[in-house]
Every structure is written in structure tokens, then in C-alpha cells.
Design an enzyme around this catalytic site. Structure first.
Site, PDB file in Angstrom:
ATOM      1  N   CYS A 277       2.379   0.218  -9.083  1.00  0.00           N
ATOM      2  CA  CYS A 277       3.476   0.383  -8.391  1.00  0.00           C
ATOM      3  C   CYS A 277       4.853   0.402  -9.203  1.00  0.00           C
ATOM      4  CB  CYS A 277       3.718  -0.223  -7.122  1.00  0.00           C
ATOM      5  SG  CYS A 277       4.096  -2.266  -7.489  1.00  0.00           S
TER       6      CYS A 277
ATOM      7  N   GLY B 275       0.843  -1.168  -0.015  1.00  0.00           N
ATOM      8  CA  GLY B 275       0.004   0.018   0.111  1.00  0.00           C
ATOM      9  C   GLY B 275       0.887   1.298   0.074  1.00  0.00           C
TER      10      GLY B 275
ATOM     11  N   GLU C 237       5.709  -3.624   1.080  1.00  0.00           N
ATOM     12  CA  GLU C 237       5.866  -2.802  -0.335  1.00  0.00           C
ATOM     13  C   GLU C 237       4.892  -1.784  -0.629  1.00  0.00           C
ATOM     14  OE1 GLU C 237       8.051  -3.958  -2.629  1.00  0.00           O
ATOM     15  OE2 GLU C 237       8.500  -5.702  -1.637  1.00  0.00           O
TER      16      GLU C 237
END
Length: 488
Positions: A291, A235, A257
Site C-alpha cells: 500500500c 484492504g 486502511e
């Protein structure tokens, strides 16, 4: 395009605790598609503090039994889960696309990949082997082995609702752990579907628990619980820091992460067509909500103008629309809040001096949803906010640099370090980049987005914390090492 029938829109999908489907003590919330706000996928139960605590207790009990299971049982369970995900990839991929907004092709691909994670870790079950060592003392034998860490808390984000759950749950189960899983509240349908598949397998009650609900309550209980032995979170950086601080108090093993600000370097000698494809796919795939997305395009001055012109021409061919519609390349933005954030970053980039050369418009489609044309800025610097903060948007910014040395320095000048890419025909520069890019993953002549499931994944600096995910490296997080001394 699939007709929206609102199938299941009135149904309440329950949490799964201790081997039972249970109603939420805090009621339920509607799961509304960002691509069509009239499309209610269903209503999903909301757990409270008491139910989350009950799930942790159930996991403690289930883990004891699951840890005793034979390797063939674990192998069969994980293979069966993977088989069903792959067999139902079209159905589940459509649900994923409806609730998250990514295209149907991306939803199907994510579901298929999720099945591959379970297949991979099914094979890893059969590779669990210990080691022996000679003692410095005569007549003593030494053995080392890995054992389950215990109860694993899993908190997953909304951008990869099936895959992120899969790559965390699969190794947790493979190594004999029990799971308490809290998915993002925006995307409960995919989490519920995966849980339903797992619930039908040969697992002791409590081995897997699904607790859908607000992070401020469910997540807070999980990160502060002494009943959880390891917690893995994907997140935002802000939330990740809170998770790290809370788990540290109880000395709970933690894996994070978090954010990123990935860059793709394009050198003068790059294959222009390939560089353009790498930039466009890396920046705008998944609506830029990855991401690993390349939101910074660092381009040397000799190829800069040709590259920008070619990227704009390529962007003109991208079709934005309903994710289930044929021929669409970019689906909907995740929700209203994300759209507002995207537009705010656009305005800030303009205010700071960036030149918007293409896109950025809010689009109207046949259905009421959150659609945004991908945007490209030029004349930006690495110190602008748009190049420092993770926007999580279909926005890419070009940064012009003099040469390779300046490009590498610019790439590394960030608080993040997940992925970094370079497009070049030079072995010299590619080799130097592989060594000196301060990122966890390096891509050469490839988009920054796109990783394999059998190798480690993770970043440096503010992007990641704790052991790597995926591949054989996952055992560092999901197991503990025991050393045994024996005098025969």
C-alpha cells in the site's frame, strides 16, 4: 532453494474459537503457493455465520477475564509471542514466502518485524497511566483513565499476512481487549501460525479467536455485529466503504486502511543514484504489492532523461523468480486474479498513450506460478487511469513536470494520500514538501515504502479513516477514556 516436500499439504488446519481448535462448518480450502501451483501448503478450515457469531460470544466472555489480568501477565504474554516469532523467523518466513509469493528475505523480515510489534506493545503495557485534573468546583477531585474498548474485530489483507495481524492484535491485547480475527483467505497459513503461538500463552479462553473463511460470510457477520465494539480493517477502498457504512449503523468504532496512489518526486538537484534506488525499491519491492509502493514517479524535466535511463539500467539487474531461490529480488504475483489485473492495467496504460520502456512480460520459471517482469512507463500524465487507480502491481509510471511547484501539485492531485516522497538536496524544497504534501507519511530521500513500528501510520483522503495505527497513537482506537469525579 528449499525443496518442496508439500509438508502438511493434506492436513486440515482448524479455526480457533473459544480456546478450542474446531473444524470449519463450510469445510476447508487449499492454500496453494502462487510461486508453485503444485505446492499445497495445507487445507484451512472455513467458518460460517454460526461459527463467527460463536467466536464473537466467546470473545465477549474472554475479554471480561483478560481485562482483569495484571499488567505483568499481559507483558509476559506479549513478550513471549514476540520472542517466539523472532526465534522462528526463518521457518515462519519461509511459510509466508510460499503462500504470499514475496521473497524469502522479505518473509523473514516481516516475521521479525511482527515480533517487534509484540515487544513494543509489551512495553506499552507497563506505560499505562492515568491523569488527574483540578475541578472547577471546590472539594472535588477528577481522574481520567483509559479502559479496553472491548471486543475488537480484525480483518487483514493478503499482502502482509503476519505483520498486519501483529500490529493490530498486539495493541488490542496490550490494552485488555479480546480479538476476533479474519485473515484474507489467500494467506491463511501465516495467520494460523501466529494464532497457534498465541494459543499457547496464558490467556483466558476466547481472548483470541481465528475465523478463517469467505469475506462475504465471515466478514459480513463481523462488520454487522453489535457484539463487536471496534473493528479495524485493511484492504480495498471499495470494501472499506462497505465496512464503514455497516459499522456506522451500530455505532461501532471503525478504523480503515485502504488504497493508495503514492508518488515519489525527483527534482533536478537530487542525488541520481539515491533517487534511482528510492524509485526501484519503493515501486517494485514486494512485487509492488504494498500500500506504500511508489507507483507514480514525478520527475522534473532537467533530470528526467538521465533518471529514466538509470532506472531502466537498474531494473535490468532485478531478478524475478521463485521466492525461496537465492539471489531473487522479486517473487511471484499473489494469484491468477492479480496477474490478470496487472496485465489489464498494462494494456490500458498503452492504450491511453503511455510508453512502455521496460518490462511487463509474463515470465516462465522452473515452477508453474505467476511471474511478471517489473514494468516502467514514460510519457504518462496524471489523468491516466494507471495514475489514478491503485494497480497493486510491479508497475511504475513516470510523469514529467516542469518544476517543484508542478511536482507538488501533481503529487496532491489524487483521491488518495498515504505516503509521498521527495528526492532533493534542497532544504527549502524538502521543508516545503514536508508541510504541503497531503499525505499521512512523508519521506525525504527515502523510498515511499518502509515505515517504523513505534510511530503512527496512516493516510489522508481515501487512504485511511479513523484513528492512526501503530505507536502510542494506537491507544486512541483500542481504548476508551473514562472521567471520574470524586468528592472525598
Amino acid at each position: 532453494m528449499t525443496t518442496n516436500t508439500n509438508t502438511g499439504s493434506d492436513q486440515v488446519f482448524r479455526n480457533y474459537i473459544g480456546g478450542e481448535w474446531v473444524e470449519g462448518n463450510k469445510g476447508s480450502v487449499a492454500n496453494i503457493s502462487p510461486a508453485d501451483t503444485s505446492d499445497v501448503i495445507g487445507h484451512y478450515a472455513q467458518a460460517d455465520k454460526a461459527q463467527t457469531e460463536a467466536a464473537i460470544v466467546a470473545a465477549e466472555q474472554g475479554q471480561i477475564e483478560w481485562a482483569k489480568s495484571g499488567l505483568e501477565q499481559r507483558y509476559s504474554v506479549l513478550m513471549a509471542i514476540g520472542d517466539e516469532l523472532i526465534a522462528r523467523k526463518d521457518e515462519l518466513g519461509e511459510i509466508l514466502a510460499r503462500e504470499e509469493g514475496k521473497t524469502l528475505a522479505e518473509g523473514i523480515g516481516e516475521t521479525y518485524r511482527s515480533g517487534q510489534f509484540f515487544h513494543y506493545y509489551a512495553a506499552e503495557v507497563l506505560r499505562q497511566m492515568g491523569e488527574t485534573a483540578e475541578s472547577v468546583r471546590p472539594g472535588i477531585e477528577i481522574e481520567t483513565r483509559r479502559e479496553p474498548v472491548g471486543v475488537v474485530g480484525i480483518i487483514t489483507p493478503w499482502n502482509f499476512p503476519t505483520a498486519t495481524g501483529a500490529w493490530k492484535i498486539a495493541p488490542a491485547l496490550a490494552f485488555g481487549n479480546a480479538v476476533v480475527w479474519k485473515p484474507a483467505n489467500q494467506v491463511p497459513a501465516s495467520a494460523w501460525a501466529l494464532t497457534e503461538i498465541i494459543s499457547r500463552q496464558n490467556l483466558p479462553a476466547g481472548t483470541l479467536n481465528l475465523v478463517m473463511g469467505p469475506g462475504a460470510e465471515v466478514g459480513d457477520v463481523m462488520i454487522n455485529s453489535r457484539g463487536i465494539n471496534a473493528l479495524t480493517f485493511t484492504g480495498s477502498l471499495e470494501t472499506g466503504r462497505k465496512v464503514a457504512a455497516a459499522t456506522a449503523v451500530n455505532l461501532v468504532k471503525c478504523q480503515l486502511e485502504m488504497g493508495s496512489k503514492n508518488a515519489l518526486v525527483v527534482l533536478d538537484d537530487a542525488d541520481l543514484d539515491n533517487a534511482v534506488e528510492c524509485a526501484v525499491n519503493g515501486a517494485f519491492g514486494g512485487t509492488g504489492q504494498k500500500c506504500t509502493a511508489s507507483s507514480r514517479l514525478i520527475v522534473t524535466e532537467g533530470i528526467h532523461d538521465r533518471f529514466v535511463e538509470a532506472v531502466v539500467e537498474r531494473m535490468k539487474k532485478l531478478v524475478v523468480g521463485h521466492p525461496l531461490k537465492e539471489g531473487v529480488h522479486i517473487g511471484a504475483v499473489a494469484d491468477a486474479r492479480q496477474m490478470e489485473q496487472n496485465l489489464a492495467y498494462l494494456e490500458l496504460a498503452k492504450k491511453e498513450g503511455g510508453k512502455l520502456v521496460y518490462g511487463g512480460e509474463v515470465l516462465n520459471e522452473d515452477t508453474e506460478g505467476y511471474y511478471m517482469q517489473p514494468a516502467l512507463f514514460t510519457e504518462t500524465t496524471n489523468q491516466m487511469t494507471i495514475n489514478r487507480e491503485e494497480a497493486f502491481a510491479p508497475i511504475a509510471c513516470v510523469i514529467k513536470v516542469k518544476d517543484y511547484d508542478e511536482a507538488l501539485a501533481t503529487l496532491n492531485d489524487t483521491n488518495f494520500g498515504l505516503t509521498g516522497g521527495i528526492c532533493t538536496e534542497s532544504l527549502k524544497y524538502a521543508s516545503d514538501f514536508k508541510r504541503n504534501a497531503k499525505t499521512g507519511c512523508v519521506m525525504v530521500n527515502l523510498p515511499t515504502a518502509g515505515t517504523d513500528y513505534h510511530v503512527p501510520f496512516g493516510g489522508r483522503k481515501d487512504s485511511s479513516f479513523g484513528p492512526r495505527e501503530q505507536g502510542t497513537y494506537a491507544k486512541e482506537f483500542y481504548t476508551v477514556v473514562k472521567t471520574t469525579y470524586i468528592r472525598p
